[in-house]
Design an enzyme around this catalytic site. Structure first.
Site, PDB file in Angstrom:
ATOM      1  N   LYS A 115       0.821  -1.205   0.000  1.00  0.00           N
ATOM      2  CA  LYS A 115       0.000   0.000   0.000  1.00  0.00           C
ATOM      3  C   LYS A 115       0.864   1.267   0.000  1.00  0.00           C
ATOM      4  CE  LYS A 115      -3.644  -2.534  -0.206  1.00  0.00           C
ATOM      5  NZ  LYS A 115      -4.398  -3.125   0.884  1.00  0.00           N
TER       6      LYS A 115
HETATM    7  C1  LIG Z   1      -5.375  -4.190   1.402  1.00  0.00           C
HETATM    8  C2  LIG Z   1      -6.822  -3.929   1.478  1.00  0.00           C
HETATM    9  C3  LIG Z   1      -7.568  -4.191   2.632  1.00  0.00           C
HETATM   10  C4  LIG Z   1      -7.019  -4.954   3.801  1.00  0.00           C
HETATM   11  O1  LIG Z   1      -5.903  -4.428   4.358  1.00  0.00           O
HETATM   12  P1  LIG Z   1      -4.877  -5.390   5.166  1.00  0.00           P
HETATM   13  O2  LIG Z   1      -3.996  -4.400   5.834  1.00  0.00           O
HETATM   14  O3  LIG Z   1      -4.178  -6.224   4.152  1.00  0.00           O
HETATM   15  O4  LIG Z   1      -5.672  -6.188   6.115  1.00  0.00           O
HETATM   16  C5  LIG Z   1      -8.893  -3.814   2.647  1.00  0.00           C
HETATM   17  N1  LIG Z   1      -9.479  -3.238   1.587  1.00  0.00           N
HETATM   18  C6  LIG Z   1      -8.808  -2.999   0.458  1.00  0.00           C
HETATM   19  C7  LIG Z   1      -9.509  -2.360  -0.679  1.00  0.00           C
HETATM   20  C8  LIG Z   1      -7.464  -3.356   0.358  1.00  0.00           C
HETATM   21  O5  LIG Z   1      -6.798  -3.164  -0.785  1.00  0.00           O
END
Ligand SMILES: *Cc1c(COP(=O)(O)O)cnc(C)c1O
Length: 392
Positions: free
Chosen positions: A195
């Site tokens: 991210k």
């Molecule tokens: C990555 C993601 C999540 C979950 O995040 P994590 O930190 O991996 O638990 C939720 N929603 C979206 C759209 C994502 O891309």
């Protein structure tokens, strides 16, 4: 033309180019190290500091940092007080965690369709699937493009729904001059290494509402609260919560990362613009719209195949690009068509026709701040090679 690596030719690149990669620098490492040798390694001052910085960057009153983005979604569902008869409208074009969180809270996810132009929730279909049981709208800023929040809020306000933005892709972006984080009643962030900033695992919920912030803090720590501040050994549970806590050394990494978000975002935006320039005229490919009133967060760079111009299907093209050492991906297999959602809620093909058409055309290209122009040129060359090979 060069033989495809898939057919035994030489790959465009000698080494694998992933679709995403974190940027962790020396000062990030030092921030973690300092925290690890301090008095607290969890639930210490670094968490509150990270939360203040997160809230400040979005201009909201509260941020609650948690163990990961999925926990942030579940905390938001808990804070919203969703119950089993409630419905939550969301998009099928998202990581399944968005809808799973609603399921875990016992409520029912209801899927609206997406706009083919922006790949985000389509307000008209949101209206169409609304019912008297709808309690909340979970919007997802797919790939990093903020949703059309004016249109979504107009519907939510009319019906009295709570709005939650899953902004796992869009931190650093904005809508009509307002930053992501300030565009919904609650905004959910993820700090997974793929991210926009990372804490290893980590997430947060941002909100302007003190009542929601209080509930978010409570669910993070088992649902405990301390009715009498004078006897901290006496706590109470009114509703059982979870352990969604993040550690202090992760939060220290988060503060260090957040300070460099403008630079990381600018690097992504520059590469995205360069992609758009070089891919604009590529045969067999189309790019989503970039509405001028929105600042894209650029977690993902997605392109759309044009099946009518190609002799191969999406899987073959993904396989061929990966054989060239380009780490393309599919974001995402649609949530409503996972076996669980078909079996539990009777979802089936045809429920979200636009999303279903789009899903068969999606390709995520590598994009991350440390990617070089040379890496990007390899992606463009591999696309030219593969799409040229399969041109109709
Ligand atoms: C990555 C993601 C999540 C979950 O995040 P994590 O930190 O991996 O638990 C939720 N929603 C979206 C759209 C994502 O891309």
């Amino acid at each position: 033309m060069d033989t495809l690596a898939l057919l035994g030719g030489t790959p465009v690149r000698a080494s694998w180019l992933p679709y995403a990669r974190q940027t962790v620098e020396r000062d990030d490492v030092e921030a973690v190290t300092r925290t690890l040798t301090a008095d607290w390694i969890t639930q210490g001052p670094a968490i509150a500091e990270f939360e203040r910085a997160l809230a400040a960057q979005a201009g909201v009153a509260h941020a609650v940092a948690v163990a990961n983005g999925t926990a942030a979604l579940e905390a938001a569902c808990w804070a919203a007080g969703l119950s089993p008869d409630d419905e939550v409208i969301t998009t099928p074009l998202t990581f399944a965690a968005t809808a799973n969180a609603v399921v875990h809270q016992g409520a029912r996810p209801v899927f609206a369709d997406v706009e083919p132009r922006t790949l985000n929730l389509d307000a008209a279909t949101v209206k169409r699937v609304a019912s008297s049981r709808t309690r909340a709208l979970f919007a997802v800023d797919f790939a990093g493009l903020p949703c059309d929040y004016d249109a979504l809020h107009a519907i939510a306000r009319e019906h009295g729904w709570l709005t939650v933005a899953d902004a796992a892709h869009s931190l650093g972006g904005g809508y009509r001059g307002r930053p992501v984080g300030a565009l919904a009643d609650m905004t959910v962030l993820s700090f997974h290494p793929a991210k926009l900033i990372t804490t290893g695992e980590g997430g947060a919920v941002l909100t302007d509402r003190a009542d929601l912030a209080e509930r978010l803090r409570r669910v993070r720590h088992h649902g405990l609260h301390y009715p009498d501040g004078k006897t901290p050994w006496r706590n109470e549970i009114a509703e059982p919560g979870h352990n969604f806590r993040i550690t202090d050394f992760q939060a220290a990494l988060g503060s260090s990362q957040l300070a460099k978000l403008p630079r990381l975002h600018a690097a992504r935006a520059r590469l995205a613009a360069r992609y758009r320039e070089r891919l604009a005229a590529m045969e067999g490919l189309e790019l989503p719209a970039l509405p001028p009133e929105r600042e894209h967060g650029w977690h993902l760079f997605v392109a759309l195949l044009r099946p009518e111009r190609l002799t191969a299907d999406q899987d073959t093209i993904l396989r061929a690009l990966r054989a060239e050492n380009i780490g393309v991906m599919l974001h995402y297999p649609l949530v409503h068509l996972h076996p669980f959602y078909r079996a539990r809620y009777g979802c089936a093909p045809g429920l979200c026709p636009q999303a279903e058409m789009i899903e068969k055309r999606l390709v995520t290209l590598p994009l991350f701040p440390l990617m070089t122009d040379g890496d990007q040129d390899d992606v463009v060359a591999a696309l030219g090679k593969v799409l040229g090979h399969f041109a109709r």
